[in-house]
Design an enzyme around this catalytic site. Sequence first.
Site, PDB file in Angstrom:
ATOM      1  N   ASP A   1      94.779 -10.174 -35.968  1.00 35.81           N
ATOM      2  CA  ASP A   1      93.451  -9.698 -36.359  1.00 35.81           C
ATOM      3  C   ASP A   1      93.430  -9.607 -37.887  1.00 35.81           C
ATOM      4  OD1 ASP A   1      91.173  -8.178 -36.886  1.00 35.81           O
ATOM      5  OD2 ASP A   1      91.439  -6.926 -35.100  1.00 35.81           O
TER       6      ASP A   1
ATOM      7  N   THR B   1      76.884 -17.811 -45.152  1.00 36.31           N
ATOM      8  CA  THR B   1      75.733 -18.401 -44.480  1.00 36.31           C
ATOM      9  C   THR B   1      74.467 -18.269 -45.324  1.00 36.31           C
ATOM     10  OG1 THR B   1      74.244 -17.978 -42.618  1.00 36.31           O
ATOM     11  CG2 THR B   1      75.616 -16.161 -43.268  1.00 36.31           C
TER      12      THR B   1
ATOM     13  N   GLU C   1      71.847 -17.180 -44.090  1.00 35.29           N
ATOM     14  CA  GLU C   1      71.069 -16.077 -43.511  1.00 35.29           C
ATOM     15  C   GLU C   1      71.078 -14.833 -44.392  1.00 35.29           C
ATOM     16  OE1 GLU C   1      71.487 -15.605 -39.274  1.00 35.29           O
ATOM     17  OE2 GLU C   1      72.149 -17.679 -39.042  1.00 35.29           O
TER      18      GLU C   1
ATOM     19  N   ALA D   1      73.570  -8.979 -42.476  1.00 38.38           N
ATOM     20  CA  ALA D   1      73.897  -7.857 -43.366  1.00 38.38           C
ATOM     21  C   ALA D   1      75.413  -7.733 -43.518  1.00 38.38           C
ATOM     22  CB  ALA D   1      73.310  -6.565 -42.814  1.00 38.38           C
ATOM     23  N   SER D   2      76.148  -7.975 -42.430  1.00 41.16           N
ATOM     24  CA  SER D   2      77.614  -7.876 -42.537  1.00 41.16           C
ATOM     25  C   SER D   2      78.173  -9.031 -43.367  1.00 41.16           C
ATOM     26  CB  SER D   2      78.257  -7.824 -41.150  1.00 41.16           C
ATOM     27  OG  SER D   2      78.082  -9.047 -40.456  1.00 41.16           O
TER      28      SER D   2
ATOM     29  N   ASN E   1      74.941 -24.931 -38.531  1.00 45.92           N
ATOM     30  CA  ASN E   1      75.808 -26.064 -38.173  1.00 45.92           C
ATOM     31  C   ASN E   1      75.623 -26.446 -36.712  1.00 45.92           C
ATOM     32  OD1 ASN E   1      78.891 -26.009 -40.040  1.00 45.92           O
ATOM     33  ND2 ASN E   1      76.917 -25.310 -40.723  1.00 45.92           N
TER      34      ASN E   1
ATOM     35  N   PRO F   1      65.752 -21.588 -22.459  1.00 48.18           N
ATOM     36  CA  PRO F   1      65.092 -20.432 -23.070  1.00 48.18           C
ATOM     37  C   PRO F   1      64.786 -20.665 -24.552  1.00 48.18           C
ATOM     38  CG  PRO F   1      67.442 -20.013 -22.855  1.00 48.18           C
ATOM     39  CD  PRO F   1      67.205 -21.359 -22.254  1.00 48.18           C
TER      40      PRO F   1
ATOM     41  N   ARG G   1      64.998 -23.925 -38.601  1.00 43.10           N
ATOM     42  CA  ARG G   1      66.367 -23.874 -39.104  1.00 43.10           C
ATOM     43  C   ARG G   1      66.657 -25.207 -39.785  1.00 43.10           C
ATOM     44  NH1 ARG G   1      65.266 -19.415 -38.277  1.00 43.10           N
ATOM     45  NH2 ARG G   1      66.382 -17.803 -37.093  1.00 43.10           N
TER      46      ARG G   1
ATOM     47  N   ARG H   1      63.505 -12.889 -30.171  1.00 47.01           N
ATOM     48  CA  ARG H   1      64.636 -12.139 -30.721  1.00 47.01           C
ATOM     49  C   ARG H   1      64.094 -11.029 -31.608  1.00 47.01           C
ATOM     50  NH1 ARG H   1      68.674 -15.761 -34.224  1.00 47.01           N
ATOM     51  NH2 ARG H   1      69.777 -16.045 -32.252  1.00 47.01           N
TER      52      ARG H   1
HETATM   53  P1  NAD Z   1      82.848 -18.896 -34.319  1.00 52.99           P
HETATM   54  O1  NAD Z   1      82.272 -17.634 -33.740  1.00 52.99           O
HETATM   55  O2  NAD Z   1      82.746 -20.154 -33.544  1.00 52.99           O
HETATM   56  O3  NAD Z   1      84.404 -18.684 -34.632  1.00 52.99           O
HETATM   57  C1  NAD Z   1      84.894 -17.520 -35.218  1.00 52.99           C
HETATM   58  C2  NAD Z   1      86.423 -17.531 -35.120  1.00 52.99           C
HETATM   59  O4  NAD Z   1      86.934 -16.359 -35.774  1.00 52.99           O
HETATM   60  C3  NAD Z   1      86.940 -17.508 -33.683  1.00 52.99           C
HETATM   61  O5  NAD Z   1      87.997 -18.417 -33.546  1.00 52.99           O
HETATM   62  C4  NAD Z   1      87.420 -16.073 -33.502  1.00 52.99           C
HETATM   63  O6  NAD Z   1      88.475 -15.949 -32.569  1.00 52.99           O
HETATM   64  C5  NAD Z   1      87.893 -15.742 -34.919  1.00 52.99           C
HETATM   65  N1  NAD Z   1      87.866 -14.283 -35.184  1.00 52.99           N
HETATM   66  C6  NAD Z   1      86.839 -13.428 -34.941  1.00 52.99           C
HETATM   67  N2  NAD Z   1      87.199 -12.179 -35.302  1.00 52.99           N
HETATM   68  C7  NAD Z   1      88.460 -12.267 -35.798  1.00 52.99           C
HETATM   69  C8  NAD Z   1      89.361 -11.309 -36.333  1.00 52.99           C
HETATM   70  N3  NAD Z   1      89.044 -10.008 -36.438  1.00 52.99           N
HETATM   71  N4  NAD Z   1      90.584 -11.736 -36.761  1.00 52.99           N
HETATM   72  C9  NAD Z   1      90.927 -13.046 -36.655  1.00 52.99           C
HETATM   73  N5  NAD Z   1      90.102 -13.990 -36.137  1.00 52.99           N
HETATM   74  C10 NAD Z   1      88.890 -13.594 -35.713  1.00 52.99           C
HETATM   75  O7  NAD Z   1      82.178 -19.037 -35.753  1.00 52.99           O
HETATM   76  P2  NAD Z   1      81.705 -20.349 -36.538  1.00 52.99           P
HETATM   77  O8  NAD Z   1      80.362 -20.722 -36.080  1.00 52.99           O
HETATM   78  O9  NAD Z   1      82.813 -21.333 -36.512  1.00 52.99           O
HETATM   79  O10 NAD Z   1      81.554 -19.758 -38.012  1.00 52.99           O
HETATM   80  C11 NAD Z   1      82.672 -19.713 -38.902  1.00 52.99           C
HETATM   81  C12 NAD Z   1      82.235 -19.106 -40.222  1.00 52.99           C
HETATM   82  O11 NAD Z   1      81.177 -19.881 -40.782  1.00 52.99           O
HETATM   83  C13 NAD Z   1      81.685 -17.679 -40.084  1.00 52.99           C
HETATM   84  O12 NAD Z   1      82.148 -16.927 -41.180  1.00 52.99           O
HETATM   85  C14 NAD Z   1      80.170 -17.867 -40.142  1.00 52.99           C
HETATM   86  O13 NAD Z   1      79.543 -16.723 -40.685  1.00 52.99           O
HETATM   87  C15 NAD Z   1      80.068 -19.050 -41.087  1.00 52.99           C
HETATM   88  N6  NAD Z   1      78.861 -19.902 -40.902  1.00 52.99           N
HETATM   89  C16 NAD Z   1      78.525 -20.354 -39.661  1.00 52.99           C
HETATM   90  C17 NAD Z   1      77.420 -21.179 -39.523  1.00 52.99           C
HETATM   91  C18 NAD Z   1      77.036 -21.726 -38.155  1.00 52.99           C
HETATM   92  O14 NAD Z   1      75.969 -22.348 -38.020  1.00 52.99           O
HETATM   93  N7  NAD Z   1      77.852 -21.572 -37.126  1.00 52.99           N
HETATM   94  C19 NAD Z   1      76.646 -21.535 -40.629  1.00 52.99           C
HETATM   95  C20 NAD Z   1      77.021 -21.053 -41.888  1.00 52.99           C
HETATM   96  C21 NAD Z   1      78.146 -20.239 -42.012  1.00 52.99           C
HETATM   97  P1  TYD Z   2      71.327 -19.736 -33.122  1.00 48.83           P
HETATM   98  O1  TYD Z   2      71.956 -21.006 -32.666  1.00 48.83           O
HETATM   99  O2  TYD Z   2      71.691 -18.468 -32.431  1.00 48.83           O
HETATM  100  O3  TYD Z   2      71.569 -19.644 -34.700  1.00 48.83           O
HETATM  101  P2  TYD Z   2      70.944 -18.612 -35.788  1.00 48.83           P
HETATM  102  O4  TYD Z   2      70.332 -17.464 -35.079  1.00 48.83           O
HETATM  103  O5  TYD Z   2      72.153 -18.213 -36.570  1.00 48.83           O
HETATM  104  O6  TYD Z   2      69.957 -19.411 -36.581  1.00 48.83           O
HETATM  105  O7  TYD Z   2      69.746 -19.906 -32.993  1.00 48.83           O
HETATM  106  C1  TYD Z   2      69.064 -20.935 -33.654  1.00 48.83           C
HETATM  107  C2  TYD Z   2      67.585 -20.728 -33.417  1.00 48.83           C
HETATM  108  O8  TYD Z   2      67.303 -20.930 -32.027  1.00 48.83           O
HETATM  109  C3  TYD Z   2      67.104 -19.311 -33.738  1.00 48.83           C
HETATM  110  O9  TYD Z   2      65.790 -19.386 -34.297  1.00 48.83           O
HETATM  111  C4  TYD Z   2      67.052 -18.626 -32.386  1.00 48.83           C
HETATM  112  C5  TYD Z   2      66.714 -19.767 -31.443  1.00 48.83           C
HETATM  113  N1  TYD Z   2      67.244 -19.660 -30.067  1.00 48.83           N
HETATM  114  C6  TYD Z   2      66.396 -19.836 -28.971  1.00 48.83           C
HETATM  115  O10 TYD Z   2      65.177 -20.042 -29.132  1.00 48.83           O
HETATM  116  N2  TYD Z   2      66.948 -19.764 -27.719  1.00 48.83           N
HETATM  117  C7  TYD Z   2      68.265 -19.525 -27.514  1.00 48.83           C
HETATM  118  O11 TYD Z   2      68.706 -19.453 -26.328  1.00 48.83           O
HETATM  119  C8  TYD Z   2      69.119 -19.361 -28.654  1.00 48.83           C
HETATM  120  C9  TYD Z   2      70.590 -19.083 -28.475  1.00 48.83           C
HETATM  121  C10 TYD Z   2      68.572 -19.438 -29.909  1.00 48.83           C
END
Ligand code: NAD
Ligand code: TYD
Length: 358
Positions: free
Chosen positions: A61, A135, A137, A162-163, A190, A215, A224, A293
Amino acid sequence: MTRTILVTGGCGFIGANFVRLIRESRPDWRVINVDKLTYAGNLNNLVGINEGERYRFVREDICDTQAMRRLFSEEPIDTVAHFAAESHVDRSIAGPDAFIQTNIFGTFSLLEAAKNAWLDKPGPGNAPCFLHVSTDEVYGSLGTSGYFTETTAYSPRSPYSASKASSDHLVSAYFHTYGLPARITNCSNNYGPYQFPEKLIPLIFNNALHGKPLPVYGDGQNVRDWLYVEDHCRAILLVIEQGENGERYNIGGHNEKTNVEVVTTVCDLLDVKRGLLPGRRRRRELITFVRDRLGHDRRYAIDPTKIRERLGWRPQLDFAGGIEATIDWYLANTAWVNKVADGSYQKYYAEMYGRAIA
Ligand code: NAD
Ligand code: TYD
């Protein structure tokens, strides 16, 4: 080994794609992957990558500061790519605790470990680099026009954002106060291989494949800015190798889509690749508008001018190319989807929205 890179969250969606990119493109780097293996972390994402001189997996962790310090003393880590986080907005609304813990305290813990190893005593031979993955966001929600730039004021509106914003501020503080060599990237949404099927695109793929309701929150007109995950990973690598400490870089490819556009695109591709549903029904007929949401951000859009002009980054895939590659990957890997979807996200949605989705 020319670099020893600590990748946090390397078993998650983007982290796993990043580890794979390093393995393919940087044969002289050693990767230390630290991951807690939460519901979102999956060792199946890294099948084919074995322990050895170039790779070590550590199940820990990131909030465990002693364990992080120990890692820095065991390994000559000179680079950190910090992905580990709780990443799903809906989960942060239902239960923010883990987001505060991992995203804020976990980042603090890593910063302390890196500071201790690099600044409080003689550091590694190479110039160190702490890359914090964040991100778009954190910038809040846009109206119908305008873009997020690197100077847009932070205005996070969900517990998740916020986090992440808090963690970004901590990274900046460690740069300004202690001189920790840190950089931040802020990327848009992504999509691509290995994304956990609670996020929009893999969730819609999975439901549409099986003829289940799709949904869509609210009116489906939220926008997005979608980026193929490998383009994000290439940008992160570039910022590590050529970026500057104390700088932030926005990453996005100008692929703005409404949620309804994304969902219908996935449906139509599946209709072509898998044939229509029984009764010659098109999958887009499965779209079900559901309760919105809470605090749903309306629009995100990235201005990527800085990373393009300063580092020469450009995405290789537009949305049309990326979404087809993604659907092809999911179709070829339905066993992966079935394995990672252990039921936890269905239970969550049932609680949150009073209905089952899969
Ligand atoms: P994800 O939820 O798919 O993966 C998160 C990983 O972190 C998992 O493997 C989980 O096991 C690990 N993890 C969680 N808590 C942990 C802890 N306390 N200690 C060690 N490992 C821990 O997330 P993701 O979509 O791959 O996103 C990765 C990063 O990119 C995040 O910081 C997210 O904020 C950022 N990000 C994501 C997106 C997106 O669209 N997914 C876009 C921009 C930025
Ligand atoms: P999501 O993939 O959760 O990414 P983020 O909230 O970080 O942008 O959601 C992308 C968009 O899709 C967001 O506007 C919320 C919407 N959404 C739905 O309409 N239905 C769903 O079941 C989910 C998971 C997301």
